[in-house]
Design a protein around this motif. Structure first.
Motif, PDB file in Angstrom:
ATOM      1  N   SER A 134       0.814  -1.214   0.000  1.00 45.81           N
ATOM      2  CA  SER A 134       0.000   0.000   0.000  1.00 45.81           C
ATOM      3  C   SER A 134       0.852   1.271   0.000  1.00 45.81           C
ATOM      4  CB  SER A 134      -0.928   0.003   1.222  1.00 45.81           C
ATOM      5  OG  SER A 134      -1.593   1.240   1.335  1.00 45.81           O
ATOM      6  N   LEU A 167       1.171  11.215  -2.107  1.00 45.52           N
ATOM      7  CA  LEU A 167      -0.283  11.431  -2.055  1.00 45.52           C
ATOM      8  C   LEU A 167      -0.774  12.129  -3.323  1.00 45.52           C
ATOM      9  CD1 LEU A 167      -0.755  12.536   1.668  1.00 45.52           C
ATOM     10  CD2 LEU A 167      -1.575  10.404   0.611  1.00 45.52           C
ATOM     11  N   VAL A 203       4.200  11.257   6.464  1.00 45.96           N
ATOM     12  CA  VAL A 203       3.718  12.540   6.972  1.00 45.96           C
ATOM     13  C   VAL A 203       3.653  12.541   8.500  1.00 45.96           C
ATOM     14  CG1 VAL A 203       1.747  14.120   7.027  1.00 45.96           C
ATOM     15  CG2 VAL A 203       2.444  13.072   4.861  1.00 45.96           C
ATOM     16  N   LEU A 226      -0.811   9.656  -6.163  1.00 41.73           N
ATOM     17  CA  LEU A 226      -1.939   8.734  -6.021  1.00 41.73           C
ATOM     18  C   LEU A 226      -3.253   9.407  -6.420  1.00 41.73           C
ATOM     19  CD1 LEU A 226      -1.036   7.001  -2.625  1.00 41.73           C
ATOM     20  CD2 LEU A 226      -1.003   5.953  -4.895  1.00 41.73           C
ATOM     21  N   LEU A 227      -3.441  10.663  -6.000  1.00 43.86           N
ATOM     22  CA  LEU A 227      -4.666  11.400  -6.347  1.00 43.86           C
ATOM     23  C   LEU A 227      -4.745  11.667  -7.846  1.00 43.86           C
ATOM     24  CD1 LEU A 227      -4.818  13.966  -3.385  1.00 43.86           C
ATOM     25  CD2 LEU A 227      -6.370  12.030  -3.804  1.00 43.86           C
ATOM     26  N   GLY A 234       6.027  12.457   1.536  1.00 46.91           N
ATOM     27  CA  GLY A 234       4.707  11.861   1.703  1.00 46.91           C
ATOM     28  C   GLY A 234       3.661  12.608   0.898  1.00 46.91           C
ATOM     29  N   GLY A 235       3.783  13.927   0.857  1.00 43.87           N
ATOM     30  CA  GLY A 235       2.848  14.735   0.070  1.00 43.87           C
ATOM     31  C   GLY A 235       2.950  14.448  -1.415  1.00 43.87           C
ATOM     32  N   ALA A 291       2.698   6.778   2.429  1.00 47.83           N
ATOM     33  CA  ALA A 291       2.560   8.237   2.406  1.00 47.83           C
ATOM     34  C   ALA A 291       2.083   8.768   3.760  1.00 47.83           C
ATOM     35  CB  ALA A 291       1.592   8.653   1.305  1.00 47.83           C
ATOM     36  N   ILE A 292       1.091   8.101   4.331  1.00 45.70           N
ATOM     37  CA  ILE A 292       0.558   8.535   5.630  1.00 45.70           C
ATOM     38  C   ILE A 292       1.622   8.411   6.719  1.00 45.70           C
ATOM     39  CG2 ILE A 292      -1.122   7.991   7.432  1.00 45.70           C
ATOM     40  CD1 ILE A 292      -3.053   7.144   5.184  1.00 45.70           C
ATOM     41  N   LEU A 330      -0.340   4.172  -0.184  1.00 52.32           N
ATOM     42  CA  LEU A 330      -1.069   5.118   0.655  1.00 52.32           C
ATOM     43  C   LEU A 330      -0.604   5.019   2.106  1.00 52.32           C
ATOM     44  CD1 LEU A 330      -3.294   7.220   1.065  1.00 52.32           C
ATOM     45  CD2 LEU A 330      -4.935   5.333   1.336  1.00 52.32           C
TER      46      LEU A 330
END
Length: 264
Positions: free
Chosen positions: A99, A252, A108, A255-256, A248-249, A104-105, A101
């Protein structure tokens, strides 16, 4: 993979493995930008090149590794939690490793912690790794287990763990380096064992890639370790906190934007 991609990934590994910035997060971005497709050998490569970075620690701290048996016993005590929790939660860890995601979380959140670490742990009492007790080593080992969550950073978790036990920045960083040797060696041996156990073989070109990757990782890691120790002793970890948040940003945002990121 091409030779160019091998060189770039090895540089990323050497630069980020011992810094509290998550080598996994950087591998995701690097492999994604270069369009590297994940396969059995690529997954083996990204772990096996840790052998070069492990060797860099042994060479830089050669005298420490041959100083006393007490040193090895402390590393063993600190390593035990990783063995236990790694076996207990292996399936869950494997799922999380898929993952981006989660990476990334973790980047951060870990970055936010690093922004304030110097304020929280500003009264060190232990200036040398020789002063670390067995209970302290075990507690740092427990903190290392947090790095089983992708993106947390093994180095970051153990350094913060050390500082929480009143180690100085330098002592916490150095013990993190030392603990990396059995931890990363164990992970590498397991990865190689799993690779061959599933029927895969390494051909001549792949062996050359592994040798080149380890050689580059070794050289870059030596430079990174020396620079890191000097910097954190004087300036602390705040810059690494902001950097983690930035990386991390970026993940993200990718991914977005619908980018198909793969953890190699």
């Amino acid at each position: 993979m091409t030779i160019f991609q091998v060189i770039i990934l090895a540089i990323i590994e050497g630069l980020t493995e011992f810094l509290p910035v998550s080598s996994t997060g950087h591998m995701i971005i690097g492999s994604s930008l270069m369009g590297i497709q994940s396969n059995a050998f690529v997954k083996l490569f990204t772990v096996a090149i840790q052998l070069g970075t492990i060797l860099s620690v042994v060479i830089l701290y050669f005298k420490r590794f041959f100083q006393s048996f007490d040193f090895y016993f402390k590393l063993l005590v600190a390593f035990i939690p990783a063995i236990f929790f790694g076996a207990l939660f292996s399936d869950m860890i494997d799922d999380l490793l898929e993952s981006p995601l989660a990476v990334a979380i973790s980047l951060v959140l870990g970055g936010i912690i690093l922004l304030y670490a110097d304020q929280w742990f500003n009264k060190p009492q232990i200036e040398s790794t020789d002063q670390i007790s067995y209970p302290t080593a075990f507690k740092i080992g427990l903190m290392q287990c947090l790095a089983m969550l992708p993106g947390v950073s093994r180095s970051g978790a153990t350094i913060i763990g050390g500082m929480s036990q009143k180690l100085s920045r330098k002592a916490a960083a150095e013990f993190s380096f030392f603990l990396a040797v059995p931890t990363m060696l164990g992970a590498t041996v397991k990865k190689i064992w799993d690779f061959y156990k599933t029927g895969h073989q390494i051909n001549g070109d792949e062996l050359n890639m592994l040798l080149l990757g380890n050689a580059i990782g070794f050289i870059v890691a030596i430079i990174a370790i020396k620079s890191f120790i000097g910097y954190v002793t004087k300036h602390g970890f705040r810059v690494f906190g902001w950097y983690r948040i930035l990386v991390g940003g970026i993940i993200l945002i990718l991914l977005l934007a619908g980018k198909d990121l793969q953890i190699v």
